[in-house]
Design a protein around this motif. Structure first.
Motif, PDB file in Angstrom:
ATOM      1  N   LEU A  15       0.809  -1.224   0.000  1.00 20.72           N
ATOM      2  CA  LEU A  15       0.000   0.000   0.000  1.00 20.72           C
ATOM      3  C   LEU A  15       0.843   1.276   0.000  1.00 20.72           C
ATOM      4  N   THR A  16       1.992   1.259   0.660  1.00 26.51           N
ATOM      5  CA  THR A  16       2.798   2.486   0.745  1.00 26.51           C
ATOM      6  C   THR A  16       4.232   2.213   0.271  1.00 26.51           C
TER       7      THR A  16
ATOM      8  N   ARG B 267      -3.638   0.518  -5.888  1.00 20.20           N
ATOM      9  CA  ARG B 267      -4.201   1.881  -6.009  1.00 20.20           C
ATOM     10  C   ARG B 267      -5.564   1.981  -5.343  1.00 20.20           C
ATOM     11  N   SER B 268      -6.323   0.893  -5.378  1.00 18.51           N
ATOM     12  CA  SER B 268      -7.675   0.923  -4.804  1.00 18.51           C
ATOM     13  C   SER B 268      -7.641   0.795  -3.278  1.00 18.51           C
ATOM     14  N   GLY B 269      -6.469   0.479  -2.743  1.00 17.67           N
ATOM     15  CA  GLY B 269      -6.386   0.276  -1.302  1.00 17.67           C
ATOM     16  C   GLY B 269      -6.746  -1.140  -0.886  1.00 17.67           C
TER      17      GLY B 269
ATOM     18  N   ASP C  74      -6.926  -8.926  -6.835  1.00 17.03           N
ATOM     19  CA  ASP C  74      -6.824 -10.348  -7.167  1.00 17.03           C
ATOM     20  C   ASP C  74      -7.241 -10.628  -8.613  1.00 17.03           C
ATOM     21  N   ARG C  75      -7.284  -9.562  -9.425  1.00 17.77           N
ATOM     22  CA  ARG C  75      -7.628  -9.773 -10.833  1.00 17.77           C
ATOM     23  C   ARG C  75      -6.448  -9.506 -11.761  1.00 17.77           C
ATOM     24  N   ASP C  76      -5.725  -8.424 -11.471  1.00 15.34           N
ATOM     25  CA  ASP C  76      -4.635  -8.032 -12.360  1.00 15.34           C
ATOM     26  C   ASP C  76      -3.331  -7.983 -11.561  1.00 15.34           C
TER      27      ASP C  76
ATOM     28  N   PHE D  48      -4.153   3.242   0.330  1.00 11.67           N
ATOM     29  CA  PHE D  48      -3.047   3.551  -0.564  1.00 11.67           C
ATOM     30  C   PHE D  48      -2.509   4.948  -0.260  1.00 11.67           C
ATOM     31  N   ALA D  49      -1.187   5.048  -0.092  1.00 11.64           N
ATOM     32  CA  ALA D  49      -0.545   6.339   0.158  1.00 11.64           C
ATOM     33  C   ALA D  49       0.947   6.181  -0.087  1.00 11.64           C
TER      34      ALA D  49
END
Lengths: 258, 82
Positions: A69-70, A158-160, A164-166, A196-197
């Motif tokens: 996430l960071t 990016r979505s936080g 599990d798809r890409d 996300f940050a």
């Protein structure tokens, strides 16, 4: 690909220097984490005990697979997983990291930090020769019983949330090349702010969950790499679900502000 | 299967993963799959697996690593198909 002798020696030297460096700068880093940014971790003693138990049970090659996430997840994870004393006693528990060369290797100061921080640079979309060389380096340190911290998604979420798809299949390809490696899935998230940050918000408290995983696949080659990667990412997703379920139910709450 | 047929199928299999769709207009043997077509490196593995299904072949990790251009893919598939 067998790593040339010169490169094997270079990795052993880097390992030794990074260990000495950790002994010198580890306390400063921990102090910055604790006092400058006022970070803390939920049930840190239990997490460290669990990581010690994992390393005692699996002293060989270990892939530490985490959500991302960071920009400083690797550092935070390292601080949370072990105390200074843990790492000084068990140098193989101090994980190698795999930063993207484009982000960190354009300035000498960052190159130095990465070298001292036990990093093996990787390049997305590198030519076949460079990719093989990076993988040979990873394989070499794993074969010597070290741990590597890797982000199976291949980039920050990016979505936080765990994507599990890409996701990348790099972790599966690495497991294909080091079949004896064990997989430790780590879910790490700031409980106050999370998400996300570039950098976690000062004062945040980190939730950390560890789970060993033995990925299986009846396939071979790239299909097996894809299966392994998918299972690891699915495990991280399940751990994320556990986290949000526990938060929603109140089973996991923040300590009262002092 | 001749080279032209393989090339046609290879391009068809790669197209769904192409981000830089304008590059498809001038696609050729020297087109770089990652740099020119903007294909994500992770998706390159999916493309290679699609080659395996389409041409009934098995591509080793090392052989997959050697695919940089459309021409590389066509050459490799041609060799494996025999």
């Amino acid at each position: 690909m067998k790593l040339p002798r010169r490169m094997r020696l270079a990795l052993r030297v880097q390992r030794g220097i990074s260990y000495l460096c950790f002994a010198l700068f580890g306390p400063i880093l921990t102090a910055i984490y604790r006092f400058r940014f006022r970070f803390s971790a939920h049930q840190v003693d239990a997490v460290r005990a669990q990581y010690r138990a994992v390393r005692a049970e699996h002293p060989g090659p270990l892939l530490i697979c985490s959500n991302h996430l960071t920009l400083v997840d690797s550092i935070i994870q390292t601080i949370v997983l072990g105390s200074l004393w843990d790492y000084l006693r068990h140098p193989a528990s101090l994980p190698w990291n795999l930063p993207e060369a484009k982000n960190f290797y354009h300035r000498f100061s960052w190159r130095l930090v990465c070298y001292l921080g036990r990093c093996i640079p990787v390049e997305r979309g590198a030519c076949a020769e460079q990719a093989r060389l990076a993988q040979a380096r990873m394989r070499y340190v794993l074969d010597r019983g070290d741990a590597i911290a890797i982000f199976p998604e291949g980039r920050r979420s990016r979505s936080g949330r765990v994507d599990d798809r890409d996701f990348s299949y790099g972790v599966g390809q690495l497991l294909n090349r080091v079949p004896g490696a064990k997989v430790l899935c780590v879910y790490l998230r700031g409980m106050h702010f999370g998400g996300f940050a570039d950098f976690p918000t000062p004062g945040d408290r980190f939730y950390v969950q560890l789970k060993m995983l033995v990925p299986h696949s009846a396939s071979t080659g790239l299909r097996r790499a894809r299966d392994y990667s998918a299972q690891i990412v699915a495990q991280l997703k399940a751990m994320e679900d556990d986290y949000f379920t526990a938060r929603a139910s109140g089973a996991l709450s923040l300590p009262a502000a002092s | 299967m001749n080279e032209a047929q393989i090339t046609e199928k290879v391009i068809a299999l790669i197209t769904p993963y192409v981000k830089n769709t304008e590059a498809l207009n001038s696609i050729g043997k020297d087109t770089r799959i990652l740099a020119d077509l903007g294909v994500n490196s992770a998706r390159l593995v999916d493309i290679v697996l699609a080659f395996e299904d389409e041409f009934d072949i098995e591509v080793s990790d090392d052989a997959a690593d050697s695919i940089a251009t459309i021409g590389d893919a066509v050459q490799l598939i041609g060799k494996l198909v025999g």
